[in-house]
Design a protein around this motif. Structure first.
Motif, PDB file in Angstrom:
ATOM      1  N   HIS A 288       0.811  -1.220   0.000  1.00  0.00           N
ATOM      2  CA  HIS A 288       0.000   0.000   0.000  1.00  0.00           C
ATOM      3  C   HIS A 288       0.845   1.270   0.000  1.00  0.00           C
ATOM      4  CE1 HIS A 288       1.209  -0.821   4.071  1.00  0.00           C
ATOM      5  NE2 HIS A 288       0.784   0.362   4.490  1.00  0.00           N
TER       6      HIS A 288
ATOM      7  N   GLN B 131      -6.645   2.138  -3.306  1.00  0.00           N
ATOM      8  CA  GLN B 131      -6.828   2.371  -1.873  1.00  0.00           C
ATOM      9  C   GLN B 131      -8.300   2.393  -1.445  1.00  0.00           C
ATOM     10  OE1 GLN B 131      -4.000   2.275  -0.074  1.00  0.00           O
ATOM     11  NE2 GLN B 131      -3.134   1.957  -2.120  1.00  0.00           N
TER      12      GLN B 131
ATOM     13  N   SER C 283     -10.165   0.627   1.726  1.00  0.00           N
ATOM     14  CA  SER C 283      -9.209   0.411   2.829  1.00  0.00           C
ATOM     15  C   SER C 283      -9.480   1.392   3.972  1.00  0.00           C
ATOM     16  CB  SER C 283      -7.766   0.568   2.343  1.00  0.00           C
ATOM     17  OG  SER C 283      -7.508   1.903   1.949  1.00  0.00           O
ATOM     18  N   THR C 284      -9.006   1.030   5.152  1.00  0.00           N
ATOM     19  CA  THR C 284      -9.121   1.901   6.326  1.00  0.00           C
ATOM     20  C   THR C 284      -7.784   2.586   6.543  1.00  0.00           C
ATOM     21  OG1 THR C 284     -10.750   0.417   7.311  1.00  0.00           O
ATOM     22  CG2 THR C 284      -9.662   1.958   8.793  1.00  0.00           C
ATOM     23  N   ARG C 285      -7.813   3.902   6.624  1.00  0.00           N
ATOM     24  CA  ARG C 285      -6.585   4.690   6.750  1.00  0.00           C
ATOM     25  C   ARG C 285      -6.743   5.737   7.849  1.00  0.00           C
ATOM     26  NH1 ARG C 285      -3.835   1.176   4.811  1.00  0.00           N
ATOM     27  NH2 ARG C 285      -3.837   0.712   2.591  1.00  0.00           N
TER      28      ARG C 285
ATOM     29  N   ASP D 241     -12.679   5.163   6.413  1.00  0.00           N
ATOM     30  CA  ASP D 241     -12.772   4.210   5.296  1.00  0.00           C
ATOM     31  C   ASP D 241     -12.833   5.016   4.014  1.00  0.00           C
ATOM     32  OD1 ASP D 241     -12.836   1.913   6.881  1.00  0.00           O
ATOM     33  OD2 ASP D 241     -15.014   2.004   7.133  1.00  0.00           O
TER      34      ASP D 241
END
Length: 441
Positions: free
Chosen positions: A296, A377, A380-382, A421
């Motif tokens: 990532h 991305q 995805s959780t960021r 998210d």
């Protein structure tokens, strides 16, 4: 009445860190800092010499200051001031020009703020720039730029930085850690490491080539500093980005999965003409190593178009090389001739209209790369660090792996880290999200 001083910075993160430190020196001596658009007694312009545009912008910035206050004292510092002091001194309205070693003592040159008919120059021979002055920025942004290294011993044929900043030299590990602690105490969530050639960190003062510490040791030590949520490595040469650093970042408490690695050309023939210290094979290896360790991770690239000798075929070699690599975005620089560089005398000059066309092609490729990276991305959780500016009703921020997001303006989010998210890409190319659990901390 305290004298008012305003600053304008051209160029890189390193310049921003130094401007901020110089501004704090002014404040400690009783000057009041104001915005550059406001009326001030002194305007300080920190210059850049990397591109032709930075040279041209200098004159317009001087005019901007004079428009606000025709009687203000105007000082020029920085790389362009070191390389071409007289040229800057001749610009109408400039009163003082300080070179590489003098800029940190600027207040000692300001005893008389009377406008000069001609700019006064104080500039050293660049070989005298052999001492180190640490600096960092804060207050302007939600992140701080922390200078760890200055100068460069590389002899790239297109570059004036060694002429403007001198030999490679570094801050002590003790000083860097102390500065990092000071930054952490100011409620700044992210530190970006900066320098001219930060992978060369560790060389001492006065031309001492012995490395007291390595860049890897610096990274490991900074990771232990309490109170810093994020650490980001800025531009680092591919030949100096070692496996041990990549592997450490992948398991780090604070270092984020974002690397900016200068390439300059995807042609080995041109890399040799540029006197770069690697070939394309090493660059591929570095990108693959990062992506294997951190799929990532965001990887940014510097590339120069229109370097002397860049034929259509060699440009396409660079374009295809970049297109095939798993990269996230490009910083595209159109080659411009710089005085006192080897490249300025090379044959095979590329016409400026061809340079512009090639630049446009690579900027288009960059947009495609960024879009593809953002799409990867989604879902995805960021973690997002939110910026402090209200831009047309929106607040922006960056994830740890440098995805730019947007949300309706909420001042409570400024300088906070939020878990989100990533959901979709908006029409302007920025990413929308849902809060996982909105906590204003």
């Amino acid at each position: 009445m305290n004298k008012k001083v305003a600053f304008y910075t051209l160029g890189c993160k390193l310049n921003f860190s130094e401007t901020s430190t110089i501004a704090r020196n002014f404040s400690s001596e009783g000057f009041e800092r104001v915005d550059f658009k406001e009326e001030a007694d002194i305007y300080v312009i920190n210059t850049c010499s990397v591109t032709e545009n930075a040279d041209k912008r200098f004159k317009s910035i001087v005019k901007q200051a004079q428009k606000v206050n025709p009687e203000a004292f105007v000082a020029a510092i920085g790389c362009y001031a070191q390389l071409k002091p007289q040229e800057l001194a001749d610009v109408d309205g400039v009163d003082l020009v300080l070179g590489a070693t003098e800029k940190f003592n600027i207040t000692s040159y300001l005893n008389d703020l009377t406008k000069n008919d001609m700019g006064e120059v104080h500039s050293c021979e660049i070989q005298d720039a052999d001492f180190y002055v640490g600096s960092y920025s804060f207050g302007d942004r939600t992140r701080a730029f922390l200078k760890v290294q200055d100068g460069c011993d590389y002899k790239c044929t297109y570059c004036t930085i060694p002429l403007a900043r001198g030999i490679s030299r570094s801050d002590t590990l003790e000083n860097v850690l102390q500065n990092a602690k000071e930054i952490s105490e100011k409620n700044i969530k992210e530190i970006v490491l900066t320098g001219v050639n930060i992978g060369d960190y560790g060389k001492g003062e006065f031309g001492n080539k012995k490395h007291e510490h390595t860049f890897y040791e610096l990274v490991k030590a900074l990771d232990k500093v309490q109170g810093i949520e994020r650490l980001r490595i800025s531009s680092i040469e591919p030949n100096l980005l070692k496996n041990e650093t990549i592997e450490f970042v992948s398991q780090s408490n604070s270092f984020v999965p974002h690397f900016h690695i200068p390439l300059q050309s995807g042609s080995n023939e041109l890399l040799k003409l540029m006197r770069r210290r690697y070939m394309t094979e090493l660059y591929i290896d570095r990108v693959n190593k990062i992506k294997e360790t951190m799929p990532h991770a965001c990887i940014g690239v510097d590339v120069i178009v229109g370097f002397p000798g860049e034929t259509d075929d060699l440009f396409l070699e660079t374009y295809n090389f970049l297109n095939e690599l798993d990269l996230s975005y490009l910083h595209v620089f159109t080659y411009s001739e710089r005085d006192n560089t080897v490249a300025a005398s090379l044959e095979g000059v590329v016409p400026k209209n061809v340079r512009a066309k090639r630049s446009k092609m690579l900027r288009g490729l960059s947009a495609k790369k960024r879009r593809a990276f953002y799409e990867q991305q989604l879902g995805s959780t960021r973690t997002v660090l939110f910026e402090g500016e209200n831009k047309e009703g929106y607040i922006h921020g960056f994830t740890e792996n440098y995805v730019k997001v947007k949300a309706p303006w909420n001042p409570e989010l400024v300088n906070t880290l939020q878990t989100v998210d990533l959901t979709k890409i908006d029409e302007d190319g920025l990413v929308r999200f849902n809060f996982v659990q909105e906590e204003i901390v």
